[in-house]
Design an enzyme around this catalytic site. Structure first.
Site, PDB file in Angstrom:
ATOM      1  N   HIS A   1       7.329   6.189  -2.888  1.00  0.00           N
ATOM      2  CA  HIS A   1       7.038   7.026  -1.813  1.00  0.00           C
ATOM      3  C   HIS A   1       6.495   5.065  -1.608  1.00  0.00           C
ATOM      4  CE1 HIS A   1       4.171   7.730   1.641  1.00  0.00           C
ATOM      5  NE2 HIS A   1       5.030   7.925   1.605  1.00  0.00           N
ATOM      6  N   HIS A   2       6.280   5.074   0.005  1.00  0.00           N
ATOM      7  CA  HIS A   2       5.620   2.960  -0.296  1.00  0.00           C
ATOM      8  C   HIS A   2       3.683   3.174  -0.329  1.00  0.00           C
ATOM      9  CE1 HIS A   2       5.578  -1.235   0.800  1.00  0.00           C
ATOM     10  NE2 HIS A   2       6.686  -1.106   1.210  1.00  0.00           N
ATOM     11  N   SER A   3       3.134   4.571  -0.478  1.00  0.00           N
ATOM     12  CA  SER A   3       1.533   4.312  -1.405  1.00  0.00           C
ATOM     13  C   SER A   3       1.787   4.567  -2.166  1.00  0.00           C
ATOM     14  CB  SER A   3       1.375   6.121  -0.654  1.00  0.00           C
ATOM     15  OG  SER A   3       1.748   6.548  -1.338  1.00  0.00           O
TER      16      SER A   3
ATOM     17  N   ASN B   1      -0.553  -1.692  -2.972  1.00  0.00           N
ATOM     18  CA  ASN B   1      -0.265  -2.442  -1.803  1.00  0.00           C
ATOM     19  C   ASN B   1      -1.322  -3.621  -0.697  1.00  0.00           C
ATOM     20  OD1 ASN B   1       2.521  -1.269  -1.039  1.00  0.00           O
ATOM     21  ND2 ASN B   1       1.330   1.139  -1.391  1.00  0.00           N
TER      22      ASN B   1
ATOM     23  N   GLY C   1       6.935   5.967   4.882  1.00  0.00           N
ATOM     24  CA  GLY C   1       7.638   4.297   4.326  1.00  0.00           C
ATOM     25  C   GLY C   1       8.432   4.890   3.084  1.00  0.00           C
TER      26      GLY C   1
END
Length: 563
Positions: free
Chosen positions: A144-146, A325, A29
């Site tokens: 990066h979604h992290s 997140n 993601g």
């Protein structure tokens, strides 16, 4: 050497459960965002600004490493970062650009479809000095979604920006209204009934989620790929609409911005599918919209504070609003119908969202993910998450941005768009607000949806139709009031004015409905000492529609009264 290795190990930090999911190979993601500027970009100023802000954050100066001592668990490891290696300035002159807007779409989509290098910090920023229909130059970022969710990355934008009206001041955020509890004797009873309702609603919604996980799949539509198909290349597009139009619908129908955006989405998807089914030459394959089950996964912020906090506050240890997140997911059934009344889409969206708000579905599912991650590992969580996403059609989210014009590292901005590319779904819809604009962002799998611009047009047209429908209903109410007041005025005129005598009356035109593109004129009469324009019903409507009054004289002649 041993000391350096020991120091490196001691500062390793594990990833959160959701971040660990995003770094798994099967659930990659990223977030791609676009910043539109009013002036040409100075890449040196961008690099210097990133050095003074982003690099000070641990996530932006760390890479992800699988720690063998923790059974391959992903951890953050600090590294030295050279900002120039993460900021790209392509030479636009080498490209044969005939359509700048199309070039930017292709460039952004290419960035989104390129896999990130996991051996270095997971971010990059592109500076493009190319004029488009909406901006003089652009900055395109890829995270990066992290690294964090939409709330975290929006706070990063705030920390990197300043007010245009006051270059030394940080941007302000839109405040959220807090409900004040009642102090009457029924307060405990109301709280008890609410608790029962929350438990019951949560149980029902979790049962539906369990059915989705097990076997309940959305109806096959032109928006959904075949089960088991691999994702094709994603195309990212965006469209800018007026935030004032959305606020007009919100204020008139007395609901939240999120309810209006969901209503627009339902209306736009219904229009798109209706046209698709109408184009099908085989009558047997035409499907009724009423038989379509279409659902979306909606990202929900789980932080106690719903306001976007200052970056420093988010990174402070023990803060209520932490970086990272911290998001949950709810499954939202979309109302796909051929409605004669466009406002029904918005009403349905609000009714469904009201149930989701009192449900603890998102929080329970987040806890379930953490528990499963701890007991069974990333593979189990990845399989569960992919199954839920593959059984639904789309992902939806919206992020509240700055409510005034800001400058990003001394570059005045004109809009901000963002798309999160996660999961196997063919359609991802994100709404981002900036000042008086709403940016509609679509990320689509072009092998499933080959005409994303048509879909985006349907969303924009749906907002216009909903707004005009509200205007027509408002005019109908005002016309009824107008007829009633005119009747009263004529009756008074008939009794007070002698036959055949001309009298000077005042006509009050109601014009220029604020927040609307249309301008209309309705007439109300004030007769001599009869203050019709101060009638309570008139004043209530005048306040509701925010009208301005202008008086003009008109002469009327009273007819001969019957004997």
């Amino acid at each position: 050497m041993a000391r350096e290795k020991q120091a490196e190990i001691t500062i390793m930090e594990p990833l959160s459960p959701v971040s660990r999911l995003f770094v798994s190979p099967g659930f990659y993601g990223v977030i791609v965002f676009t910043l539109g500027f009013k002036t040409r970009c100075n890449s040196s100023a961008i690099v210097e600004g990133i050095k003074n802000t982003w690099i000070k954050l641990p996530r932006f100066s760390s890479k992800v490493v699988m720690d063998d001592k923790k059974n391959g668990e992903a951890v953050w490891v600090p590294v030295n970062v050279r900002v120039e290696d993460h900021v790209f300035v392509p030479d636009i002159d080498h490209f044969d650009i005939t359509n700048p807007d199309q070039f930017i779409e292709d460039y952004t989509s290419n960035i989104a479809n390129t896999t990130m290098d996991m051996s270095r910090p997971l971010w990059e920023f592109h500076v493009l000095n190319i004029k488009t229909s909406n901006a003089e130059s652009l900055g395109i970022g890829k995270f990066h979604h992290s690294l964090g969710d939409g709330m975290s990355l929006m706070s990063l934008l705030y920390a990197s920006s300043r007010k245009i009206s006051d270059p030394n001041a940080l941007p302000t955020t839109a405040t959220t209204r807090k409900q004040v509890g009642s102090n009457d004797n029924w307060w405990l009873v109301a709280r008890f009934l609410l608790m029962i309702r929350v438990i019951f609603t949560t149980f029902i919604e979790l049962f539906k989620s369990l059915l989705t996980l097990c076997f309940m799949r959305d109806t096959k539509t032109p928006l959904m790929g075949k089960p088991g198909d691999r994702n094709g290349p994603r195309k990212i597009i965006h469209r800018i609409v007026s935030f004032d139009d959305v606020k007009f619908v919100k204020n008139t129908m007395k609901m939240k911005v999120n309810d209006v955006l969901l209503g627009i989405t339902q209306a736009g998807l219904s229009r798109y599918l209706r046209k698709k089914y109408g184009e099908d030459p085989v009558t047997e394959k035409k499907k009724s919209l009423e038989e379509t089950r279409l659902r979306g996964t909606i990202a929900v912020n789980l932080r106690p504070e719903t306001k976007i906090k200052d970056l420093a506050d988010m990174m402070t240890k023990g803060s209520k609003c932490r970086w990272g997140n911290f998001i949950g997911v709810v499954i939202f059934p979309l109302w796909i119908r051929s409605e004669d009344d466009p406002l029904e889409y918005v009403r349905r969206a609000k009714a469904t969202m009201d149930k989701k708000k009192i449900s603890m579905e998102a929080l329970v599912l987040y806890g379930f993910i953490k528990f499963t991650m701890k007991i069974f590992g990333e593979k189990a969580v990845e399989a569960i998450t992919k199954r839920v996403f593959s059984h639904t059609t789309l992902t939806f989210s919206n992020v509240l941005g700055p409510n005034e014009d800001i400058s990003f590292f001394e570059h005045p901005m004109c809009y901000v768009g963002a798309s999160a590319l996660i999961g196997p779904q063919a359609l991802i819809i994100h709404y981002v607000s900036y000042a008086d604009k709403i940016i509609i962002n679509l990320a689509v799998d072009t092998t499933v949806i080959p005409d994303p611009h048509v879909l985006c047009d349907n969303l924009v047209e749906s907002l216009e139709i909903i707004k005009l429908s509200l205007l027509e209903k408002g005019l109908h109410k005002m016309e009824k009031l107008y007829k009633g007041l005119c009747t009263v005025a004529v009756q008074e005129l008939h009794h007070e004015v002698k036959p055949g005598v001309w009298r000077c009356l005042w006509l009050w035109p109601i014009c220029s409905f604020r927040n609307l593109d249309a301008s209309v004129t309705l007439i109300f009469i004030k007769l001599r000492g009869l203050p019709i324009a101060r009638h309570p019903q008139f004043l209530a409507n005048a306040s509701a529609f925010q009208i301005s009054l202008v008086a003009i004289p008109l002469r009327l002649k009273c007819k001969q009264s019957p004997s």
